[in-house]
Structures are given as C-alpha cells and as structure tokens.
Write a protein that holds these residues in place. Sequence first.
Motif, PDB file in Angstrom:
ATOM      1  N   GLN A   1       8.819 -13.899  -0.514  1.00 23.74           N
ATOM      2  CA  GLN A   1       8.344 -14.046  -1.676  1.00 23.74           C
ATOM      3  C   GLN A   1       6.880 -14.428  -1.607  1.00 23.74           C
ATOM      4  OE1 GLN A   1       9.991 -13.829  -4.395  1.00 23.74           O
ATOM      5  NE2 GLN A   1      11.898 -13.131  -3.211  1.00 23.74           N
ATOM      6  N   CYS A   2       6.073 -15.293  -0.948  1.00 22.55           N
ATOM      7  CA  CYS A   2       4.738 -15.578  -0.879  1.00 22.55           C
ATOM      8  C   CYS A   2       4.166 -14.063  -0.417  1.00 22.55           C
ATOM      9  CB  CYS A   2       4.640 -16.493   0.076  1.00 22.55           C
ATOM     10  SG  CYS A   2       4.899 -18.015  -0.252  1.00 22.55           S
ATOM     11  N   LYS A   3       4.708 -13.435   0.463  1.00 14.56           N
ATOM     12  CA  LYS A   3       3.916 -11.937   0.972  1.00 14.56           C
ATOM     13  C   LYS A   3       3.856 -11.143  -0.385  1.00 14.56           C
ATOM     14  CE  LYS A   3       2.499  -9.512   4.129  1.00 14.56           C
ATOM     15  NZ  LYS A   3       1.947  -8.247   3.746  1.00 14.56           N
ATOM     16  N   LYS A   4       5.184 -11.027  -1.301  1.00 13.73           N
ATOM     17  CA  LYS A   4       4.722 -10.120  -2.371  1.00 13.73           C
ATOM     18  C   LYS A   4       3.841 -10.621  -3.244  1.00 13.73           C
ATOM     19  CE  LYS A   4       9.583  -8.853  -2.329  1.00 13.73           C
ATOM     20  NZ  LYS A   4      11.064  -9.107  -3.048  1.00 13.73           N
ATOM     21  N   ILE A   5       3.655 -11.957  -3.368  1.00 14.96           N
ATOM     22  CA  ILE A   5       2.723 -12.635  -4.632  1.00 14.96           C
ATOM     23  C   ILE A   5       1.308 -12.294  -3.923  1.00 14.96           C
ATOM     24  CG2 ILE A   5       1.749 -14.756  -5.300  1.00 14.96           C
ATOM     25  CD1 ILE A   5       4.883 -15.915  -5.202  1.00 14.96           C
ATOM     26  N   LEU A   6       1.007 -12.496  -2.544  1.00 17.40           N
ATOM     27  CA  LEU A   6      -0.250 -12.153  -2.329  1.00 17.40           C
ATOM     28  C   LEU A   6      -0.621 -10.745  -2.245  1.00 17.40           C
ATOM     29  CD1 LEU A   6      -0.393 -14.488   1.080  1.00 17.40           C
ATOM     30  CD2 LEU A   6      -1.550 -14.909  -1.333  1.00 17.40           C
ATOM     31  N   ASP A   7       0.377  -9.560  -1.885  1.00 15.40           N
ATOM     32  CA  ASP A   7       0.290  -8.368  -2.282  1.00 15.40           C
ATOM     33  C   ASP A   7      -0.223  -7.930  -3.688  1.00 15.40           C
ATOM     34  OD1 ASP A   7       0.630  -8.196   0.460  1.00 15.40           O
ATOM     35  OD2 ASP A   7       2.591  -7.223   0.294  1.00 15.40           O
ATOM     36  N   GLU A   8       0.464  -8.520  -4.518  1.00 16.74           N
ATOM     37  CA  GLU A   8       0.332  -8.416  -5.996  1.00 16.74           C
ATOM     38  C   GLU A   8      -0.997  -8.893  -6.420  1.00 16.74           C
ATOM     39  OE1 GLU A   8       3.715  -9.813  -7.956  1.00 16.74           O
ATOM     40  OE2 GLU A   8       5.156  -8.182  -7.340  1.00 16.74           O
ATOM     41  N   LEU A   9      -1.457 -10.004  -5.788  1.00 16.45           N
ATOM     42  CA  LEU A   9      -2.782 -10.460  -6.211  1.00 16.45           C
ATOM     43  C   LEU A   9      -3.836  -9.657  -5.535  1.00 16.45           C
ATOM     44  CD1 LEU A   9      -4.327 -12.864  -7.268  1.00 16.45           C
ATOM     45  CD2 LEU A   9      -4.061 -14.053  -5.034  1.00 16.45           C
ATOM     46  N   ASP A  10      -3.836  -9.074  -4.408  1.00 18.53           N
ATOM     47  CA  ASP A  10      -4.764  -8.358  -3.780  1.00 18.53           C
ATOM     48  C   ASP A  10      -4.721  -6.876  -4.590  1.00 18.53           C
ATOM     49  OD1 ASP A  10      -6.404  -7.368  -1.557  1.00 18.53           O
ATOM     50  OD2 ASP A  10      -4.787  -5.967  -1.272  1.00 18.53           O
ATOM     51  N   GLN A  11      -3.569  -6.517  -5.121  1.00 17.58           N
ATOM     52  CA  GLN A  11      -3.517  -5.185  -5.890  1.00 17.58           C
ATOM     53  C   GLN A  11      -4.417  -5.371  -7.370  1.00 17.58           C
ATOM     54  OE1 GLN A  11       0.323  -3.711  -7.048  1.00 17.58           O
ATOM     55  NE2 GLN A  11      -0.458  -2.293  -8.645  1.00 17.58           N
ATOM     56  N   ALA A  12      -4.235  -6.684  -7.856  1.00 15.44           N
ATOM     57  CA  ALA A  12      -4.968  -6.908  -9.287  1.00 15.44           C
ATOM     58  C   ALA A  12      -6.238  -6.729  -9.034  1.00 15.44           C
ATOM     59  CB  ALA A  12      -4.479  -8.221  -9.723  1.00 15.44           C
ATOM     60  N   GLU A  13      -6.653  -7.657  -7.706  1.00 11.38           N
ATOM     61  CA  GLU A  13      -8.123  -7.751  -7.500  1.00 11.38           C
ATOM     62  C   GLU A  13      -8.868  -6.139  -7.346  1.00 11.38           C
ATOM     63  OE1 GLU A  13      -8.427 -10.310  -4.297  1.00 11.38           O
ATOM     64  OE2 GLU A  13      -8.418 -12.208  -5.443  1.00 11.38           O
ATOM     65  N   LYS A  14      -8.215  -5.289  -6.729  1.00 12.21           N
ATOM     66  CA  LYS A  14      -8.618  -4.170  -6.497  1.00 12.21           C
ATOM     67  C   LYS A  14      -8.724  -3.263  -7.597  1.00 12.21           C
ATOM     68  CE  LYS A  14      -7.061  -3.661  -1.662  1.00 12.21           C
ATOM     69  NZ  LYS A  14      -6.286  -2.785  -0.613  1.00 12.21           N
ATOM     70  N   MET A  15      -7.869  -3.616  -8.583  1.00  9.63           N
ATOM     71  CA  MET A  15      -7.925  -2.915  -9.673  1.00  9.63           C
ATOM     72  C   MET A  15      -8.922  -3.142 -10.708  1.00  9.63           C
ATOM     73  SD  MET A  15      -3.828  -2.819 -10.919  1.00  9.63           S
ATOM     74  CE  MET A  15      -4.178  -1.736 -12.394  1.00  9.63           C
ATOM     75  N   ILE A  16      -9.289  -4.424 -10.670  1.00  6.12           N
ATOM     76  CA  ILE A  16     -10.472  -4.908 -11.335  1.00  6.12           C
ATOM     77  C   ILE A  16     -11.668  -4.585 -10.856  1.00  6.12           C
ATOM     78  CG2 ILE A  16     -11.645  -7.226 -12.222  1.00  6.12           C
ATOM     79  CD1 ILE A  16      -9.096  -6.552 -13.652  1.00  6.12           C
ATOM     80  N   GLY A  17     -11.643  -4.372  -9.381  1.00  6.64           N
ATOM     81  CA  GLY A  17     -12.975  -3.904  -8.626  1.00  6.64           C
ATOM     82  C   GLY A  17     -13.325  -2.712  -9.046  1.00  6.64           C
TER      83      GLY A  17
END
Length: 303
Positions: free
Chosen positions: A68-84
């Motif tokens: 579950q934590c791995k999924k959360i970190l992956d989604e957070l990374d995706q959100a940061e890249k989209m904003i970037g």
Amino acid sequence: MDKIKQIEAFVNAAEKGSLAKAALGQGVTPVMLGRRIDALERRLGIKLMHRTTRHLTLTERGTVFFDQCKKILDELDQAEKMIGEGLNKATGHLIVSAPAAFGRKHVAPHAPAFLAANPDVKISFNLSDQVVDLVREGYDLSIRIGGTIDPSLVAVNLYSNHRVVCAAPDYLQKHGVPKNLKDLSQHNCLTFNLQGGQQRGWHFRESNKTVIIRTTGNLDCNDGELLHRWCLEGYGLAWRSTWEIQSELASGKLVTVLDDYALPNYDIMAVYPQQRYLPLKTRLFIDHLKTTYMQTDYWTQPH
C-alpha cells in the motif's frame, strides 16, 4: 516526525533489504533511518519488519503495508511530475526509434511542427530497421510496423496498414500476373535481406491461416527505399506495406496482385514501455503523429 519520511524509510529499507543501503540512498545514517522506522511502528502499534545488523525481513502485516505504501509513493511521485510539467506543458528530452525509410518520410518530418507547439521539448531520432530494446537502450518511444509486440510494452495503433504484393505494369505485361501463391515461384521477387527480414519468406493469409512462401529472385538488399525503386523500374515483384505505395497505386505506377491473400493487421504502431505515468511529451507526440496520419489524402500525397 514527518509521516512521509517514515513511510519512505520503511519502503526503501524493504526494497534494499538493508538499512545501510537504504540510508545511503536517502543520504542519512542507518541510525536515523532506523529511528524513522521505529517511530512508524510505534505509531501504528505493529511490527513491520524483523531487523538484524546485516538483513531485514518483512512481517506478514508489514508485507501488506509495504504494498500500500509503495502505491502511495508512486502516486505522489506522479502528481509531482504532472505539476512539474504544468499539466498541459510538455518538457524534456524525447528519444524516438523508427524504421529507417518510414522514419525519414513519416516521423522525423513532423518533428518541427510538434516542437513549434512544444518549445520546451528536445527530440532525438534513431532511424534503423533493427528492433531496439526500449528499456535497456533508454528510448521513450518506438514507431513499429507490424510484428509481435512484447507484453511488457504498450502499443497504440496510429494507422491501419497491410502488406501487399505489387509490381510495375511493364513487369506484369512481360512476365504475366500471378494468380495464386504457387505462381510466385515463377517470378523474380525483390526481397529485404536484413537479418530477420524477408529472406525467411513472404507472409500471406490463405483459408484463414497465415502461410509463409519462400521466394526467389536475382536482387535483394537491406534498404526498403531501394526495393521500392527497383519495383517501380520493373525489375520484379515486391512485398510492400500499403503506407509506402499509396501514391504509386493511385497514379497507376504500381499495381497490386494476389490481393485475396494480402496480409492484414500489419499496422503502424507507437510502442512504449509499460509505466504508471506516461510523460506528457510522449503522449502528445503520439497524438501528433496519429492526427497527421488521419488527415484526408495524407498517404496518397508524395513525401
């Protein structure tokens, strides 16, 4: 203590299998990393992993929590890249592979228009008839025509295409028109001889099955454009993609034969590695090519 740092410490330690390796990757000491994991376990009230000086293993509940934590970190990374990327602004270096002749005529020429609309992107092309390993060689995207796609890759259909046998009218007038697949043995067939190419035979559909016909001829080469030219000059039959010969078919410079046996589903595809987050630069370039190829009369125009 920051919850995200605790989770990152736990996930990294589980992935590395060692506090020392995980600490090195995060730029902290093993002691600090261990404290973060201790704090996480105290907060949750459960044991997540068993640790020794050299090794660690997840508990049963720790394994579930890790997923579950791995999924959360992956989604957070995706959100940061989209904003970037500014949500709708493509940036970065796009590395593209494409077949040599097709890439020269129908991929690379469309890059300037794409770059004009996306000025923060840089594109590099590798135009080769060799199939590249996208992941190992670091490509973002490959344009491929037909063939089997590895299940670890995603394929997007850009344009419907199939293979046909064609010849110049002069050749057919001199040597006759083949009526069935057996007749190919009586004709001069121009073949593509790159490793894994047409020297193994031409593929057709007969009675709803794919059949391979070994052909013979006095000319072969590893360059599709040269085969195309030889065919136009009346030196023999060629097995070509419809994308390549549309304009000559429309003008009557080439004629197809054995149409009932033509191999369908030899489509033009954009292929990229499976990933949770597809960079905007890649998605927009795929859309750019697809829109271009779907324009009325695009394939019948000279290029």
